[in-house]
Design an enzyme around this catalytic site. Sequence first.
Site, PDB file in Angstrom:
ATOM      1  N   ARG A 106      41.750 -20.751 -81.746  1.00  0.00           N
ATOM      2  CA  ARG A 106      40.657 -19.818 -81.501  1.00  0.00           C
ATOM      3  C   ARG A 106      39.382 -20.213 -82.229  1.00  0.00           C
ATOM      4  O   ARG A 106      38.339 -19.604 -82.034  1.00  0.00           O
ATOM      5  CB  ARG A 106      41.029 -18.438 -82.060  1.00  0.00           C
ATOM      6  CG  ARG A 106      41.968 -17.649 -81.237  1.00  0.00           C
ATOM      7  CD  ARG A 106      41.263 -17.058 -80.050  1.00  0.00           C
ATOM      8  NE  ARG A 106      41.269 -15.634 -80.015  1.00  0.00           N
ATOM      9  CZ  ARG A 106      42.285 -14.897 -79.589  1.00  0.00           C
ATOM     10  NH1 ARG A 106      43.391 -15.433 -79.200  1.00  0.00           N
ATOM     11  NH2 ARG A 106      42.158 -13.599 -79.547  1.00  0.00           N
ATOM     12  N   ARG A 179      46.781  -1.035 -75.758  1.00  0.00           N
ATOM     13  CA  ARG A 179      46.692  -1.731 -77.049  1.00  0.00           C
ATOM     14  C   ARG A 179      45.556  -1.117 -77.853  1.00  0.00           C
ATOM     15  O   ARG A 179      44.507  -0.805 -77.294  1.00  0.00           O
ATOM     16  CB  ARG A 179      46.401  -3.230 -76.821  1.00  0.00           C
ATOM     17  CG  ARG A 179      47.644  -4.040 -76.576  1.00  0.00           C
ATOM     18  CD  ARG A 179      47.422  -5.471 -76.189  1.00  0.00           C
ATOM     19  NE  ARG A 179      46.355  -6.198 -76.837  1.00  0.00           N
ATOM     20  CZ  ARG A 179      46.086  -7.483 -76.603  1.00  0.00           C
ATOM     21  NH1 ARG A 179      46.817  -8.176 -75.729  1.00  0.00           N
ATOM     22  NH2 ARG A 179      45.107  -8.098 -77.216  1.00  0.00           N
TER      23      ARG A 179
HETATM   24  P1  AP5 Z   1      45.457 -11.954 -78.141  1.00  0.00           P
HETATM   25  O1  AP5 Z   1      46.696 -11.242 -77.865  1.00  0.00           O
HETATM   26  O2  AP5 Z   1      45.432 -13.431 -78.009  1.00  0.00           O
HETATM   27  O3  AP5 Z   1      44.317 -11.249 -77.316  1.00  0.00           O
HETATM   28  P2  AP5 Z   1      43.042 -11.822 -76.551  1.00  0.00           P
HETATM   29  O4  AP5 Z   1      42.658 -13.238 -76.689  1.00  0.00           O
HETATM   30  O5  AP5 Z   1      42.003 -10.860 -76.932  1.00  0.00           O
HETATM   31  O6  AP5 Z   1      43.515 -11.886 -75.140  1.00  0.00           O
HETATM   32  P3  AP5 Z   1      44.106 -10.715 -74.370  1.00  0.00           P
HETATM   33  O7  AP5 Z   1      45.587 -10.621 -74.616  1.00  0.00           O
HETATM   34  O8  AP5 Z   1      43.302  -9.478 -74.585  1.00  0.00           O
HETATM   35  O9  AP5 Z   1      43.771 -11.167 -72.878  1.00  0.00           O
HETATM   36  P4  AP5 Z   1      44.367 -12.320 -71.997  1.00  0.00           P
HETATM   37  O10 AP5 Z   1      43.332 -13.385 -71.829  1.00  0.00           O
HETATM   38  O11 AP5 Z   1      45.729 -12.753 -72.455  1.00  0.00           O
HETATM   39  O12 AP5 Z   1      44.454 -11.534 -70.632  1.00  0.00           O
HETATM   40  P5  AP5 Z   1      45.711 -10.879 -69.869  1.00  0.00           P
HETATM   41  O13 AP5 Z   1      46.493 -11.953 -69.199  1.00  0.00           O
HETATM   42  O14 AP5 Z   1      46.452  -9.893 -70.718  1.00  0.00           O
HETATM   43  O15 AP5 Z   1      44.954 -11.650 -79.625  1.00  0.00           O
HETATM   44  C1  AP5 Z   1      44.916 -10.325 -80.136  1.00  0.00           C
HETATM   45  C2  AP5 Z   1      44.348 -10.354 -81.551  1.00  0.00           C
HETATM   46  O16 AP5 Z   1      45.207 -11.128 -82.407  1.00  0.00           O
HETATM   47  C3  AP5 Z   1      42.969 -11.015 -81.696  1.00  0.00           C
HETATM   48  O17 AP5 Z   1      41.917 -10.100 -81.433  1.00  0.00           O
HETATM   49  C4  AP5 Z   1      43.009 -11.460 -83.161  1.00  0.00           C
HETATM   50  O18 AP5 Z   1      42.801 -10.368 -84.036  1.00  0.00           O
HETATM   51  C5  AP5 Z   1      44.440 -11.912 -83.332  1.00  0.00           C
HETATM   52  N1  AP5 Z   1      44.634 -13.332 -83.023  1.00  0.00           N
HETATM   53  C6  AP5 Z   1      45.400 -13.830 -81.998  1.00  0.00           C
HETATM   54  N2  AP5 Z   1      45.390 -15.169 -82.013  1.00  0.00           N
HETATM   55  C7  AP5 Z   1      44.601 -15.540 -83.059  1.00  0.00           C
HETATM   56  C8  AP5 Z   1      44.188 -16.797 -83.572  1.00  0.00           C
HETATM   57  N3  AP5 Z   1      44.592 -17.955 -83.016  1.00  0.00           N
HETATM   58  N4  AP5 Z   1      43.376 -16.802 -84.653  1.00  0.00           N
HETATM   59  C9  AP5 Z   1      42.964 -15.676 -85.222  1.00  0.00           C
HETATM   60  N5  AP5 Z   1      43.315 -14.440 -84.781  1.00  0.00           N
HETATM   61  C10 AP5 Z   1      44.120 -14.368 -83.711  1.00  0.00           C
HETATM   62  O19 AP5 Z   1      44.891 -10.105 -68.727  1.00  0.00           O
HETATM   63  C11 AP5 Z   1      44.053  -9.005 -69.097  1.00  0.00           C
HETATM   64  C12 AP5 Z   1      44.162  -7.932 -67.995  1.00  0.00           C
HETATM   65  O20 AP5 Z   1      43.614  -8.473 -66.784  1.00  0.00           O
HETATM   66  C13 AP5 Z   1      45.595  -7.531 -67.665  1.00  0.00           C
HETATM   67  O21 AP5 Z   1      45.647  -6.153 -67.373  1.00  0.00           O
HETATM   68  C14 AP5 Z   1      45.943  -8.375 -66.409  1.00  0.00           C
HETATM   69  O22 AP5 Z   1      46.892  -7.737 -65.568  1.00  0.00           O
HETATM   70  C15 AP5 Z   1      44.572  -8.488 -65.731  1.00  0.00           C
HETATM   71  N6  AP5 Z   1      44.387  -9.761 -65.032  1.00  0.00           N
HETATM   72  C16 AP5 Z   1      44.747 -11.006 -65.460  1.00  0.00           C
HETATM   73  N7  AP5 Z   1      44.406 -11.932 -64.543  1.00  0.00           N
HETATM   74  C17 AP5 Z   1      43.777 -11.262 -63.530  1.00  0.00           C
HETATM   75  C18 AP5 Z   1      43.190 -11.668 -62.289  1.00  0.00           C
HETATM   76  N8  AP5 Z   1      43.149 -12.975 -61.912  1.00  0.00           N
HETATM   77  N9  AP5 Z   1      42.644 -10.719 -61.512  1.00  0.00           N
HETATM   78  C19 AP5 Z   1      42.664  -9.405 -61.876  1.00  0.00           C
HETATM   79  N10 AP5 Z   1      43.214  -8.942 -63.019  1.00  0.00           N
HETATM   80  C20 AP5 Z   1      43.769  -9.876 -63.849  1.00  0.00           C
END
Ligand code: AP5
Length: 238
Positions: A106, A179
């Site tokens: 990240r 979440r």
């Molecule tokens: P993390 O869990 O990694 O969260 P994020 O990067 O904020 O990503 P998300 O899980 O929110 O989204 P995503 O891209 O995976 O999307 P998703 O597939 O769920 O991290 C959480 C926290 O942990 C961070 O804020 C930080 O504090 C910490 N952290 C984690 N890793 C870290 C690191 N390396 N270093 C430091 N801190 C760290 O999809 C989202 C939604 O959209 C879903 O509802 C899905 O159904 C929908 N969706 C997906 N694709 C589509 C599409 N093509 N069309 C329509 N809807 C869609």
Amino acid sequence: MTQATRLDRPSETVAERPLVFVTLGAPGAGKGTQALRLAKELGLPHISTGDLFRASLRDGSALGDEVRKYVEKGILVPDLLTMRVVEERFAQPDAIAGAVLDGFPRTRPQAEALDVLLARQDAHVAAALYIEVDTPELVQRLAGRRVCSGTQQHVYNLATRPPRAAGVCDLDGSALEQRPDDRPATISARLARQLPPMYEVVDHYTETGVLHAVRGDRPMDEVTADLLRVADRAAKRA
Ligand code: AP5
């Protein structure tokens, strides 16, 4: 769903060097959705730092106490702590073949630390798969996301992927939850704080020549098909 198979890479190579894919993208870009699909198709473990941190919060472990203040506010966990967790996960037997990484690296220091970790095994990141989605769509997705409270954490979306019965996971019957970091105020903070370091990671993989960008604002299956095509080509080169 795909042309990529587990056999696209000679098995003796798999045994010697891990095959590692990075999925990159803003919060809500679909990294988790796509990384899980890729991992299943490629026969590699899915390693999500976000999932590892959230599991530690649920367990009430010491790690959970350390990371709670960051994760629930949408702030990145410090690099050293993140690397400790990643190194422990990479040391598990299923990661010998490699992994599809989700939400890691990240920051540029994390990307450089991953390069060092892989270089110890004479390996490198095969492809960094950058899923691009514009901010208004990200906000809508995050606000509509609901996650099952069971151990598998199945993901739904009120707008695009609703459960059959409101508030209940189709797959295991667990209650669906929002979440804490998907509440509106925290969504803005995540995007504001996390996009600049993510662009540095994009730069890192552009410089190392493994970045592949894919538009993520399309139906999930189309995005998956594109990512698998890229992963398949990269696996053959690795
Ligand atoms: P993390 O869990 O990694 O969260 P994020 O990067 O904020 O990503 P998300 O899980 O929110 O989204 P995503 O891209 O995976 O999307 P998703 O597939 O769920 O991290 C959480 C926290 O942990 C961070 O804020 C930080 O504090 C910490 N952290 C984690 N890793 C870290 C690191 N390396 N270093 C430091 N801190 C760290 O999809 C989202 C939604 O959209 C879903 O509802 C899905 O159904 C929908 N969706 C997906 N694709 C589509 C599409 N093509 N069309 C329509 N809807 C869609």
